[in-house]
Scaffold this motif. Structure first.
Motif, PDB file in Angstrom:
ATOM      1  N   MET A 187      -6.139  10.706   2.196  1.00 21.20           N
ATOM      2  CA  MET A 187      -5.082   9.667   3.799  1.00 21.20           C
ATOM      3  C   MET A 187      -4.061  10.483   4.706  1.00 21.20           C
ATOM      4  N   GLU A 188      -3.188  11.538   3.922  1.00 19.14           N
ATOM      5  CA  GLU A 188      -2.778  11.908   4.780  1.00 19.14           C
ATOM      6  C   GLU A 188      -3.388  12.916   6.152  1.00 19.14           C
ATOM      7  N   ASP A 189      -4.328  13.018   6.289  1.00 22.65           N
ATOM      8  CA  ASP A 189      -4.769  13.399   7.208  1.00 22.65           C
ATOM      9  C   ASP A 189      -6.064  12.583   8.340  1.00 22.65           C
ATOM     10  N   LEU A 190      -5.516  11.158   8.039  1.00 21.04           N
ATOM     11  CA  LEU A 190      -5.859  10.574   8.866  1.00 21.04           C
ATOM     12  C   LEU A 190      -5.009  10.352  10.021  1.00 21.04           C
ATOM     13  N   GLN A 191      -6.120  10.497  10.888  1.00 24.15           N
ATOM     14  CA  GLN A 191      -5.221  10.496  12.672  1.00 24.15           C
ATOM     15  C   GLN A 191      -5.997   9.813  13.606  1.00 24.15           C
ATOM     16  N   ARG A 192      -6.929   8.931  13.534  1.00 26.89           N
ATOM     17  CA  ARG A 192      -7.485   7.495  14.680  1.00 26.89           C
ATOM     18  C   ARG A 192      -7.128   6.331  13.918  1.00 26.89           C
ATOM     19  N   ILE A 193      -5.962   6.262  13.807  1.00 17.30           N
ATOM     20  CA  ILE A 193      -5.198   5.003  13.570  1.00 17.30           C
ATOM     21  C   ILE A 193      -5.351   3.933  15.563  1.00 17.30           C
TER      22      ILE A 193
ATOM     23  N   ASP B 169       3.616  13.947   9.845  1.00 19.22           N
ATOM     24  CA  ASP B 169       3.343  13.183   8.059  1.00 19.22           C
ATOM     25  C   ASP B 169       2.699  11.588   8.635  1.00 19.22           C
ATOM     26  N   LEU B 170       1.750  11.101   7.872  1.00 19.93           N
ATOM     27  CA  LEU B 170       0.972  10.161   7.884  1.00 19.93           C
ATOM     28  C   LEU B 170       2.158   8.786   8.876  1.00 19.93           C
ATOM     29  N   SER B 171       3.054   8.729   8.301  1.00 21.44           N
ATOM     30  CA  SER B 171       4.206   7.490   8.602  1.00 21.44           C
ATOM     31  C   SER B 171       4.104   8.034  10.172  1.00 21.44           C
ATOM     32  N   SER B 172       4.638   9.306  10.207  1.00 26.28           N
ATOM     33  CA  SER B 172       5.057   9.393  12.021  1.00 26.28           C
ATOM     34  C   SER B 172       4.476   8.476  12.661  1.00 26.28           C
ATOM     35  N   ARG B 173       2.731   8.973  12.566  1.00 27.31           N
ATOM     36  CA  ARG B 173       1.825   8.600  13.206  1.00 27.31           C
ATOM     37  C   ARG B 173       1.022   7.320  13.318  1.00 27.31           C
ATOM     38  N   LEU B 174       1.214   6.188  11.900  1.00 29.13           N
ATOM     39  CA  LEU B 174       1.580   5.171  11.716  1.00 29.13           C
ATOM     40  C   LEU B 174       2.931   4.855  12.911  1.00 29.13           C
TER      41      LEU B 174
ATOM     42  N   THR C 185     -11.578   1.558   0.489  1.00 28.29           N
ATOM     43  CA  THR C 185     -11.864   0.929  -0.809  1.00 28.29           C
ATOM     44  C   THR C 185     -10.306   0.807  -0.603  1.00 28.29           C
ATOM     45  N   GLU C 186      -9.986   0.963  -2.315  1.00 28.43           N
ATOM     46  CA  GLU C 186      -8.760  -0.236  -2.674  1.00 28.43           C
ATOM     47  C   GLU C 186      -7.675   1.403  -3.299  1.00 28.43           C
ATOM     48  N   GLU C 187      -8.349   2.479  -3.730  1.00 27.48           N
ATOM     49  CA  GLU C 187      -6.633   3.482  -3.322  1.00 27.48           C
ATOM     50  C   GLU C 187      -6.392   3.699  -1.713  1.00 27.48           C
ATOM     51  N   SER C 188      -7.330   3.795  -1.225  1.00 28.05           N
ATOM     52  CA  SER C 188      -7.263   4.386   0.448  1.00 28.05           C
ATOM     53  C   SER C 188      -6.548   3.464   0.840  1.00 28.05           C
ATOM     54  N   ALA C 189      -6.660   1.375   0.633  1.00 25.65           N
ATOM     55  CA  ALA C 189      -6.091   1.043   1.276  1.00 25.65           C
ATOM     56  C   ALA C 189      -4.259   1.204   0.537  1.00 25.65           C
ATOM     57  N   PHE C 190      -4.477   0.763  -0.650  1.00 26.24           N
ATOM     58  CA  PHE C 190      -3.164   1.684  -1.706  1.00 26.24           C
ATOM     59  C   PHE C 190      -2.000   2.221  -1.153  1.00 26.24           C
ATOM     60  N   ALA C 191      -2.940   3.787  -0.071  1.00 28.03           N
ATOM     61  CA  ALA C 191      -2.283   4.833   0.420  1.00 28.03           C
ATOM     62  C   ALA C 191      -1.850   4.321   1.595  1.00 28.03           C
ATOM     63  N   LEU C 192      -2.552   3.905   2.097  1.00 26.97           N
ATOM     64  CA  LEU C 192      -2.040   3.771   3.892  1.00 26.97           C
ATOM     65  C   LEU C 192      -1.035   2.564   3.456  1.00 26.97           C
ATOM     66  N   ARG C 193      -1.104   1.381   2.446  1.00 24.34           N
ATOM     67  CA  ARG C 193       0.179   0.597   2.365  1.00 24.34           C
ATOM     68  C   ARG C 193       1.586   1.509   1.710  1.00 24.34           C
ATOM     69  N   THR C 194       1.655   2.279   0.867  1.00 21.00           N
ATOM     70  CA  THR C 194       2.681   3.111   0.474  1.00 21.00           C
ATOM     71  C   THR C 194       2.935   3.976   1.805  1.00 21.00           C
ATOM     72  N   ALA C 195       2.119   4.180   3.096  1.00 21.03           N
ATOM     73  CA  ALA C 195       3.372   4.806   3.941  1.00 21.03           C
ATOM     74  C   ALA C 195       3.496   3.427   5.513  1.00 21.03           C
ATOM     75  N   LEU C 196       2.972   2.331   5.161  1.00 24.95           N
ATOM     76  CA  LEU C 196       3.288   1.289   6.066  1.00 24.95           C
ATOM     77  C   LEU C 196       4.352   0.408   5.171  1.00 24.95           C
TER      78      LEU C 196
ATOM     79  N   GLU D  93     -17.009  -2.917   7.045  1.00 29.02           N
ATOM     80  CA  GLU D  93     -15.752  -2.698   7.513  1.00 29.02           C
ATOM     81  C   GLU D  93     -14.860  -1.419   7.969  1.00 29.02           C
ATOM     82  N   ARG D  94     -14.663  -0.498   8.589  1.00 22.97           N
ATOM     83  CA  ARG D  94     -13.695   0.333   7.908  1.00 22.97           C
ATOM     84  C   ARG D  94     -12.254  -0.528   7.612  1.00 22.97           C
ATOM     85  N   LEU D  95     -11.902   0.619   6.681  1.00 27.44           N
ATOM     86  CA  LEU D  95     -10.638   0.677   6.206  1.00 27.44           C
ATOM     87  C   LEU D  95      -9.125  -0.276   7.140  1.00 27.44           C
TER      88      LEU D  95
END
Length: 192
Positions: A1-7, A86-91, A135-146, A169-171
């Motif tokens: 999740m930390e590599d996510l760029q396309r938001i 990091d992911l938070s700053s990209r969000l 997945t639930e795991e990815s959703a949890f990781a995204l929520r942690t940053a979001l 669907e995409r996450l």
């Protein structure tokens, strides 16, 4: 999740009839000439396609579109190029860009302040199935940053986040605040 760029970030129009594809086409074309902070390249009309972009402003770093996916009209910001941090700053960067574009439409003189966006409803989509599977795991990781960002965005107010786990669907996370906010208020909250 930390590599996510396309938001992707989508905000919804308060009145879907307030912004037509033709008006968005003219305004987005003007943005190309006026832009100094990002490279905007072209505008395309996709009104002949079903649910999806109606008018698409193509940029080097990101695309902006008047979007009708899921039958709900709004502005979709789709980041394409990597961002620093990091992911938070990209969000935060993606949300800030989406809110700024919405605010720009709301204050466009040619629209005579007839356009406004719902400040209590947005959708965040990870446009990257490799780094962010739905997945639930990815959703949890995204929520942690979001979540800390949403706390700031909604000034500590209550909000709900729904995850659509549909396989094709995409996450994505749909966020709804219990309080009303304007895009101007959200931009100020995000800056704090």
């Amino acid at each position: 999740m930390e590599d996510l760029q396309r938001i992707n970030v989508k905000l919804y129009l308060q009145d879907p009839s307030s912004l037509s594809g033709e008006a968005a086409f003219r305004i987005f074309n003007a943005w190309i000439a006026e832009s100094s902070e990002e490279v905007l390249v072209d505008v395309a009309d996709y009104s002949h396609v079903g649910h999806g972009p109606i008018t698409l402003l193509i940029g080097h770093e990101a695309n902006y579109s008047l979007d009708s996916d899921e039958g709900e009209l709004g502005l979709l910001y789709a980041r394409k190029q990597p961002q620093e941090g990091d992911l938070s700053s990209r969000l935060v960067g993606a949300m800030n860009a989406a809110l700024s574009a919405c605010r720009r439409l709301e204050t466009a003189p040619e629209l005579e302040h007839s356009v406004s966006f719902l400040g209590n409803h947005l959708k965040i989509t990870a446009n990257d199935r490799l780094h962010a599977p739905n997945t639930e795991e990815s959703a949890f990781a995204l929520r942690t940053a979001l979540d800390p960002i949403l706390d700031r965005l909604f000034a500590g107010g209550r909000y709900a986040v729904d995850h659509d786990e549909t396989d094709d669907e995409r996450l994505n996370l749909r966020v709804r605040s219990e309080s009303d906010f304007t895009t101007e208020m959200l931009l100020a909250n995000l800056a704090n």
